[in-house]
Design a protein around this motif. Structure first.
Motif, PDB file in Angstrom:
ATOM      1  N   SER A 299      34.134  -1.734   2.068  1.00 33.06           N
ATOM      2  CA  SER A 299      32.890  -2.771   2.296  1.00 33.06           C
ATOM      3  C   SER A 299      33.525  -4.203   1.925  1.00 33.06           C
ATOM      4  N   GLY A 300      32.454  -4.958   1.906  1.00 32.29           N
ATOM      5  CA  GLY A 300      32.921  -6.365   1.082  1.00 32.29           C
ATOM      6  C   GLY A 300      33.238  -6.153  -0.324  1.00 32.29           C
ATOM      7  N   GLY A 301      34.137  -6.879  -0.957  1.00 27.14           N
ATOM      8  CA  GLY A 301      34.439  -7.063  -2.295  1.00 27.14           C
ATOM      9  C   GLY A 301      33.378  -7.037  -3.034  1.00 27.14           C
ATOM     10  N   ALA A 302      33.403  -6.553  -4.428  1.00 25.12           N
ATOM     11  CA  ALA A 302      32.676  -6.804  -5.351  1.00 25.12           C
ATOM     12  C   ALA A 302      32.586  -8.313  -5.831  1.00 25.12           C
ATOM     13  N   THR A 303      31.559  -8.746  -6.459  1.00 24.11           N
ATOM     14  CA  THR A 303      31.769 -10.275  -6.887  1.00 24.11           C
ATOM     15  C   THR A 303      32.271 -10.060  -8.364  1.00 24.11           C
ATOM     16  N   GLY A 304      32.913 -11.036  -8.864  1.00 22.76           N
ATOM     17  CA  GLY A 304      33.395 -11.077 -10.427  1.00 22.76           C
ATOM     18  C   GLY A 304      32.239 -10.821 -11.179  1.00 22.76           C
ATOM     19  N   GLU A 305      31.143 -11.050 -10.892  1.00 18.16           N
ATOM     20  CA  GLU A 305      29.873 -11.160 -11.830  1.00 18.16           C
ATOM     21  C   GLU A 305      29.535  -9.526 -11.767  1.00 18.16           C
ATOM     22  N   GLU A 306      29.740  -8.756 -10.983  1.00 11.58           N
ATOM     23  CA  GLU A 306      29.498  -7.352 -10.754  1.00 11.58           C
ATOM     24  C   GLU A 306      30.539  -6.733 -11.500  1.00 11.58           C
ATOM     25  N   VAL A 307      31.734  -7.054 -11.249  1.00 10.29           N
ATOM     26  CA  VAL A 307      32.832  -6.341 -12.027  1.00 10.29           C
ATOM     27  C   VAL A 307      32.786  -6.503 -13.606  1.00 10.29           C
TER      28      VAL A 307
ATOM     29  N   ASP B 231      31.100  -4.971 -19.148  1.00 12.86           N
ATOM     30  CA  ASP B 231      30.097  -4.684 -20.299  1.00 12.86           C
ATOM     31  C   ASP B 231      29.266  -3.738 -20.358  1.00 12.86           C
ATOM     32  N   ARG B 232      28.906  -2.613 -19.470  1.00 16.21           N
ATOM     33  CA  ARG B 232      28.328  -1.523 -19.400  1.00 16.21           C
ATOM     34  C   ARG B 232      29.197  -0.351 -20.235  1.00 16.21           C
ATOM     35  N   LEU B 233      30.385  -0.698 -19.573  1.00 16.45           N
ATOM     36  CA  LEU B 233      31.575   0.456 -20.320  1.00 16.45           C
ATOM     37  C   LEU B 233      31.950  -0.117 -21.470  1.00 16.45           C
ATOM     38  N   SER B 234      31.600  -1.151 -21.971  1.00 19.33           N
ATOM     39  CA  SER B 234      32.376  -1.797 -23.174  1.00 19.33           C
ATOM     40  C   SER B 234      33.837  -1.683 -23.096  1.00 19.33           C
ATOM     41  N   ALA B 235      34.505  -2.036 -22.059  1.00 17.82           N
ATOM     42  CA  ALA B 235      35.691  -1.656 -21.786  1.00 17.82           C
ATOM     43  C   ALA B 235      36.207  -2.642 -20.785  1.00 17.82           C
ATOM     44  N   LYS B 236      37.594  -3.263 -20.938  1.00 18.80           N
ATOM     45  CA  LYS B 236      38.255  -4.140 -19.884  1.00 18.80           C
ATOM     46  C   LYS B 236      38.963  -3.375 -19.038  1.00 18.80           C
ATOM     47  N   LEU B 237      38.822  -3.235 -17.606  1.00 19.97           N
ATOM     48  CA  LEU B 237      39.516  -2.780 -16.693  1.00 19.97           C
ATOM     49  C   LEU B 237      40.573  -2.734 -16.357  1.00 19.97           C
ATOM     50  N   PRO B 238      41.516  -2.007 -16.159  1.00 16.44           N
ATOM     51  CA  PRO B 238      42.974  -2.429 -15.750  1.00 16.44           C
ATOM     52  C   PRO B 238      42.957  -3.191 -14.526  1.00 16.44           C
ATOM     53  N   THR B 239      43.911  -4.126 -14.291  1.00 19.05           N
ATOM     54  CA  THR B 239      44.057  -4.854 -13.520  1.00 19.05           C
ATOM     55  C   THR B 239      43.972  -4.684 -12.078  1.00 19.05           C
ATOM     56  N   SER B 240      44.763  -3.614 -11.708  1.00 16.14           N
ATOM     57  CA  SER B 240      44.823  -3.141 -10.338  1.00 16.14           C
ATOM     58  C   SER B 240      43.588  -2.451  -9.799  1.00 16.14           C
ATOM     59  N   TYR B 241      42.716  -1.822 -10.790  1.00 15.93           N
ATOM     60  CA  TYR B 241      41.492  -1.098 -10.399  1.00 15.93           C
ATOM     61  C   TYR B 241      40.379  -2.564 -10.168  1.00 15.93           C
ATOM     62  N   ARG B 242      40.535  -3.408 -11.163  1.00 16.85           N
ATOM     63  CA  ARG B 242      39.520  -4.469 -11.004  1.00 16.85           C
ATOM     64  C   ARG B 242      39.845  -5.228  -9.397  1.00 16.85           C
ATOM     65  N   GLN B 243      41.182  -5.558  -9.290  1.00 17.80           N
ATOM     66  CA  GLN B 243      41.545  -5.980  -8.062  1.00 17.80           C
ATOM     67  C   GLN B 243      41.177  -5.328  -6.867  1.00 17.80           C
ATOM     68  N   PHE B 244      41.174  -3.900  -6.988  1.00 16.91           N
ATOM     69  CA  PHE B 244      40.699  -3.218  -5.787  1.00 16.91           C
ATOM     70  C   PHE B 244      39.129  -3.444  -5.678  1.00 16.91           C
ATOM     71  N   LEU B 245      38.403  -3.462  -6.649  1.00 15.27           N
ATOM     72  CA  LEU B 245      37.174  -3.590  -6.650  1.00 15.27           C
ATOM     73  C   LEU B 245      36.548  -4.722  -5.926  1.00 15.27           C
ATOM     74  N   LEU B 246      37.561  -6.110  -6.150  1.00 14.68           N
ATOM     75  CA  LEU B 246      37.304  -7.227  -5.553  1.00 14.68           C
ATOM     76  C   LEU B 246      37.593  -7.299  -4.185  1.00 14.68           C
ATOM     77  N   THR B 247      38.300  -6.320  -3.889  1.00 12.04           N
ATOM     78  CA  THR B 247      38.733  -6.412  -2.421  1.00 12.04           C
ATOM     79  C   THR B 247      37.765  -5.419  -1.596  1.00 12.04           C
ATOM     80  N   THR B 248      37.260  -4.495  -2.033  1.00  4.65           N
ATOM     81  CA  THR B 248      36.225  -3.650  -1.574  1.00  4.65           C
ATOM     82  C   THR B 248      35.750  -3.089  -2.685  1.00  4.65           C
ATOM     83  N   ASN B 249      34.363  -2.971  -2.617  1.00  7.44           N
ATOM     84  CA  ASN B 249      33.425  -2.388  -3.392  1.00  7.44           C
ATOM     85  C   ASN B 249      32.947  -0.936  -3.059  1.00  7.44           C
TER      86      ASN B 249
END
Length: 210
Positions: free
Chosen positions: A52-60, A65-83
């Motif tokens: 799909s379209g990528g998630a927004t930075g605000e969504e990630v 915040d919901r997980l109380s965890a900083k996501l790993p970079t490769s997964y975060r960039q994946f979500l920004l590419t496609t949600n």
């Protein structure tokens, strides 16, 4: 298929390139699409993109915040590419969008119980020499089920236990979480040092390269 460093020193993963090639091969009517029980949706066929379209930075950020965890970079960039994403292989139905991602203990308690019930009673733990082996020399039996409740569930396949998980209990110096492919037909988890490496491994499997 590796990563490069951006100007800030953070790895930049070539998700668009990998995922576009994956989409094109899935949608090839001779190679793979005929193997699906149903054709891909018309919109997927029109755009030739299984995501799909990528998630927004605000969504990630909200997910972190919901997980109380900083996501790993490769997964975060994946979500920004496609949600989210449709099939990777025949075993994984979809990778979840940010709104559906959560801890395995919350989203799949039955799965966690199936792999962990009674495990602590045997008093056995895989040692580091066996556990920290990746690639062809790895034995899927050499897993640590005690990590499972703390993993992040990022995929879903109806009526199956095949799942992708990210494990924050094992983190590389770059901040990447260990990534698991766990399945009922495996004796344990096939583990990778990052989500990027898992997806490249799954792409090779999809292409029949091993």
């Amino acid at each position: 298929m590796g990563s490069v460093r951006d100007h800030g020193g953070e790895p930049a993963y070539a998700w668009r390139d990998l995922l576009q090639r994956w989409s094109d091969e899935w949608l090839d009517p001779v190679l793979h699409e005929q193997e699906r029980a149903e054709p891909f949706p018309d919109e997927v066929r029109r755009t030739r993109w299984l995501g799909s379209g990528g998630a927004t930075g605000e969504e990630v950020d909200a997910l972190e915040d919901r997980l109380s965890a900083k996501l790993p970079t490769s997964y975060r960039q994946f979500l920004l590419t496609t949600n989210g994403w449709l099939n990777t292989t025949h075993d994984i139905d979809r990778i979840l969008p940010v709104r559906e991602v959560g801890w395995a203990r919350d989203l799949a308690p039955e799965l966690v119980a199936a792999w962990t019930d009674g495990y602590g009673d045997v008093g056995f733990r895989v040692d580091d020499e066996e556990y920290f082996v990746y690639g062809e020399a790895q034995d899927a039996v050499s897993s640590r089920p005690e990590y499972l409740p703390y993993t992040l569930k990022i995929s879903h396949t109806p009526e199956a236990t095949d799942v992708y998980l990210l494990n924050p209990c094992v983190v590389t110096p770059d901040g990447e979480w260990e990534a698991w492919h766990l399945a009922h037909w495996l004796p344990g988890a096939v583990r990778y040092q990052s989500f990027w490496e898992l997806m490249n491994g799954q792409y090779r499997s999809f292409r029949g390269e091993w």
